[in-house]
Design an enzyme around this catalytic site. Structure first.
Site, PDB file in Angstrom:
ATOM      1  N   GLU A 139       0.820  -1.211   0.000  1.00 51.19           N
ATOM      2  CA  GLU A 139       0.000   0.000   0.000  1.00 51.19           C
ATOM      3  C   GLU A 139       0.856   1.263   0.000  1.00 51.19           C
ATOM      4  OE1 GLU A 139      -2.706  -0.618   3.343  1.00 51.19           O
ATOM      5  OE2 GLU A 139      -4.034  -1.804   2.061  1.00 51.19           O
ATOM      6  N   ASP A 165      -8.164  -8.980   4.369  1.00 46.58           N
ATOM      7  CA  ASP A 165      -7.922  -7.838   5.248  1.00 46.58           C
ATOM      8  C   ASP A 165      -9.008  -7.708   6.323  1.00 46.58           C
ATOM      9  OD1 ASP A 165      -6.981  -5.533   6.319  1.00 46.58           O
ATOM     10  OD2 ASP A 165      -7.543  -4.228   4.670  1.00 46.58           O
ATOM     11  N   GLU A 195     -12.670  -1.920  12.051  1.00 45.18           N
ATOM     12  CA  GLU A 195     -12.619  -1.233  10.760  1.00 45.18           C
ATOM     13  C   GLU A 195     -13.738  -1.689   9.833  1.00 45.18           C
ATOM     14  OE1 GLU A 195      -8.894  -1.653   8.686  1.00 45.18           O
ATOM     15  OE2 GLU A 195      -9.678  -0.733   6.865  1.00 45.18           O
TER      16      GLU A 195
HETATM   17  C1  GCU Z   1      -6.126  -1.990   5.908  1.00 42.87           C
HETATM   18  C2  GCU Z   1      -6.458  -0.623   6.410  1.00 42.87           C
HETATM   19  C3  GCU Z   1      -5.319   0.331   6.281  1.00 42.87           C
HETATM   20  C4  GCU Z   1      -4.075  -0.273   6.929  1.00 42.87           C
HETATM   21  C5  GCU Z   1      -3.817  -1.630   6.327  1.00 42.87           C
HETATM   22  C6  GCU Z   1      -2.668  -2.376   6.980  1.00 42.87           C
HETATM   23  O1  GCU Z   1      -6.003  -1.993   4.529  1.00 42.87           O
HETATM   24  O2  GCU Z   1      -7.571  -0.117   5.703  1.00 42.87           O
HETATM   25  O3  GCU Z   1      -5.673   1.541   6.884  1.00 42.87           O
HETATM   26  O4  GCU Z   1      -2.983   0.556   6.777  1.00 42.87           O
HETATM   27  O5  GCU Z   1      -4.940  -2.452   6.471  1.00 42.87           O
HETATM   28  O6  GCU Z   1      -2.953  -3.298   7.735  1.00 42.87           O
HETATM   29  O7  GCU Z   1      -1.516  -2.063   6.744  1.00 42.87           O
END
Ligand code: GCU
Length: 717
Positions: free
Chosen positions: A307, A381, A409
């Site tokens: 990400e 996730d 979440e």
């Molecule tokens: C999810 C979450 C993110 C977080 C990511 C992670 O995708 O939405 O906010 O950073 O998990 O676990 O790194």
């Protein structure tokens, strides 16, 4: 240590004078009012001795003193010798002649470094209760256990407790940013007030540590996995050191997230290549500096090449190269590295669910001894329901630690009542077959299968600076449950719920039963109104609170259509050998069970299969009808929870009763939005009638697609 006493006294007294605000969590120490029980306790508890003088033992002593006097309504004196029946003696054989003389060696040899025993015995003909351990931390944990017995109204005349944690490192991951915002946090700002530190210290830091110690948590990662390199600068390390000092008496170590590009960002290097000698030297020096400030620093948690985070792959190096770089830096100081397996990339043309496995399995055996791979419970996730992550059981040479999400979440943030112990338990009890039948995930992560000494479990925290810590009063139970399962991954959700209810709300049998049922059912209820039958990742993009099965724009693997694949023929993601073949990452017979529609558990059917709309389930209903009925059932179950809660009025204080009542009303509203939005949307593909008994949507699909919440905690508008 005087500070500790003042703190504890202020916590308890303050709590008493105030309206019930949930601040005290499960450490309320409510007075025991049952006269018979009170007689029993008063007979068995007449004084206490804490043998030893470390700050941890002093904390244990304070806890016993305050807890007992609050629960029993009289001051229990601290004594220095056993002159009467009913003395509680807490300590280690090394510090206590009394304990050393009691012949507890065999028992103590079984409970290791952090475990404890609690027994009724006699010392010089006098009846005593002994809380003994091999370390101060063990004594502290034993003390909390003993207090819990009274909090939950247990008999204490025949105690024979032996308890030892099954994992070595049990920690919370805070996704807290330096500006105090909390990623996916729904309970206010971060507890860590970096601007005020190091000069001003919030008394909550000690309360936080105390609550964690009471459930065996022994580590805290203070910062977000989406890391900021500034936390590693001297200025911040001085602040971190203050927090570490406060945590130490409670046997809690601090850990930090390490931004992989820190050598460039704060070290002025040109590269962060893990094989570059200057980079290696930089991390080594950085680790030395950290340990100068925090001699018992736990280590690093790293999210890399995921990400958008930087990582070793930016330099064509592997995750092992990256992890080992940091592991070598902290190893001389006894630190560890937790390297996350949550990696996926939209440029990789493979099912997202498969990517972590593909990336990490070839690296098994290539990590240093002080590296753990941190693996989310499922392959996508933290969805309301996922199958267990196929990495569990696939990397025998590497210690794997599960990462659970405590913050909700994808489960209604701090608005919905969802008890997560059943979700954690489901994963921990899943059979991987890695060592033959009966090889649960728990057996892998507690080190028994592959004989790992380094073991751990982490939970993404749901804590913020709101007065009751977690927003929803019931969200406290998720923090509690995580701690208890990290200590013992084989515990049942039901037992955990009972403990928590007794300490938090009531010990009345009828009330406990009602609340327990609500809690145990609540996760399945949420699955029903959000993602029944194996659906997943169909939430609204941006915030993950409401439904968004229609999300089809932007990065493909962040859309909903990527996951539900609804079309005129059917619905679900084909991950069988004819589809993405994600099932091949599971061992036999799990693979085969998932491969066939008939044997695939129905609650994961649409995770693994694309199923025609008229496909018949075991109930005899078609998938379409079942889907609608599950959504509808979810809403109706929320109404059932409202009714149950209403019946509990006489057992619950007014403030928390009202708070939960109001939240359940919002939960019903949200459940309806999920149900109606999803059913109407999927109906555009199924073109089938909504089955009888399902309530009719009040609005059109368009309305739900454009619905804007104005009241999601922690989401900026
Ligand atoms: C999810 C979450 C993110 C977080 C990511 C992670 O995708 O939405 O906010 O950073 O998990 O676990 O790194």
């Amino acid at each position: 240590m005087q500070r500790l006493s003042i703190l504890l006294i202020s916590i308890f007294c303050f709590g008493f004078l105030q309206a019930e605000d949930g601040y005290k969590l499960w450490l309320r120490y409510d007075p025991v009012t049952d006269p018979q029980l009170l007689v029993h306790y008063n007979k068995n508890i007449r004084g206490f001795m804490i043998e030893g003088s470390s700050s941890t033992l002093l904390a244990a002593g304070e806890e016993v003193k305050t807890g007992l006097s609050l629960m029993l309504g009289i001051d229990i004196p601290q004594v220095s010798s056993v002159r009467k029946h009913g003395v509680i003696i807490a300590g280690k054989p090394g510090d206590s002649g009394v304990i050393a003389s009691l012949n507890l060696k065999d028992k103590l040899s079984k409970v290791g470094d952090e475990g404890y025993i609690i027994v009724n015995t006699r010392y010089r003909h006098r009846k005593v209760i002994v809380i003994a351990a091999n370390s101060d931390a063990g004594v502290l944990y034993g003390t909390f256990h003993f207090l819990r017995l009274i909090q939950t109204h247990q008999n204490i005349s025949e105690l024979s407790v032996e308890s030892a944690p099954k994992t070595k490192i049990r920690l919370l991951n805070h996704w807290d940013n330096l500006n105090r915002s909390v990623e996916r946090g729904y309970a206010g700002l971060s507890l860590w007030d970096w601007n005020a530190l190091p000069g001003t210290v919030d008394p909550r830091y000690a309360d936080y540590a105390r609550a964690n110690a009471s459930i065996g948590i022994n580590g805290s990662v203070l910062t977000n996995v989406n890391a900021n390199a500034l936390i590693l600068t001297r200025e911040y390390l001085e602040k971190v050191a203050v927090i570490a000092n406060i945590f130490r008496p409670y046997h809690i170590k601090v850990y930090l997230t390490a931004r992989f590009s820190a050598p460039i960002e704060i070290g002025k290097l040109k590269t962060a290549d893990p094989l570059d000698p200057d980079v290696i030297e930089w991390w080594k020096k950085k680790a030395d500096e950290i340990y100068e400030h925090i001699p018992d620093f736990g280590g690093f948690l790293i999210k890399a090449n995921s990400e958008g985070q930087p990582g070793p792959q930016n330099y064509n190096r592997s995750h092992a190269d990256g992890a080992n770089l940091l592991a070598d830096a902290v190893a001389p100081h006894g630190g560890i590295v937790m390297w996350r397996a949550f990696v996926y990339d939209n440029n990789v043309p493979d099912d997202r669910a498969k990517q972590a496995f593909n990336e990490f399995v070839p690296l098994d055996g290539k990590f240093r001894k002080n590296v753990l791979i941190q693996v989310k419970n499922g392959p996508i996730d933290f969805q309301p329901r996922e199958p267990f992550h196929p990495l569990f059981g696939a990397m025998p040479k590497t210690p794997l630690m599960p990462e659970f999400q405590i913050t909700q979440e994808y489960l209604g943030s701090s608005v919905h009542l969802v008890f997560l112990a059943p979700l954690y338990e489901e994963c921990l009890k899943s059979d991987t077959y890695a060592g033959g039948k009966g090889t649960s995930v728990a057996k892998i992560i507690d080190g028994t299968l592959d004989k790992h000494q380094l073991t751990a479990m982490s939970g993404v925290s749901n804590i913020g600076n709101v007065r009751n810590w977690t927003g929803h009063p019931f969200a406290q139970a998720n923090w509690y449950a995580f701690g208890r399962l990290a200590w013992d991954p084989y515990m049942n959700s039901s037992d955990i719920a009972d403990e928590w209810i007794g300490m938090t709300f009531s010990n009345d049998n009828g009330a406990v039963e009602r609340i327990r049922k609500m809690m145990l059912d609540s996760r399945e209820i949420a699955v029903n109104y959000m993602t029944p039958l194996g659906l997943h990742h169909i939430m609204y993009s941006g915030h993950h609170y409401g439904p968004g099965p229609w999300v089809d724009r932007g990065r493909k693997d962040w859309t909903s259509v990527y996951y539900h694949r609804a079309d005129s023929a059917g619905i679900g993601f084909d991950r069988t050998s004819k589809g993405s073949d994600a099932i091949s990452q599971y061992l036999q017979p799990v693979r085969e069970i998932y491969e066939k529609r008939e044997t695939c558990p129905e609650n994961l059917l649409l995770w693994f299969h694309h199923v025609p709309w008229d496909y018949k389930l075991k109930s005899g209903r078609t998938i379409w009808d079942e889907l609608c009925l599950r959504y509808d059932g979810g809403v109706k179950s929320v109404r059932w929870m409202q009714g149950e809660w209403g019946n509990l009025k006489e057992f619950i204080d007014k403030e928390r009763f009202e708070e939960v009542r109001a939240l359940l009303i919002k939960q019903e509203r949200d459940a309806k939005i999920w149900r109606d939005g999803c059913i109407l949307y999927f109906q555009t593909f199924s073109k089938r009638k909504i089955p009888e008994g399902v309530e009719k949507a009040e609005k059109t699909l368009d309305y739900y697609m454009n619905y804007r919440y104005t009241d999601i905690p922690g989401i900026s508008r």
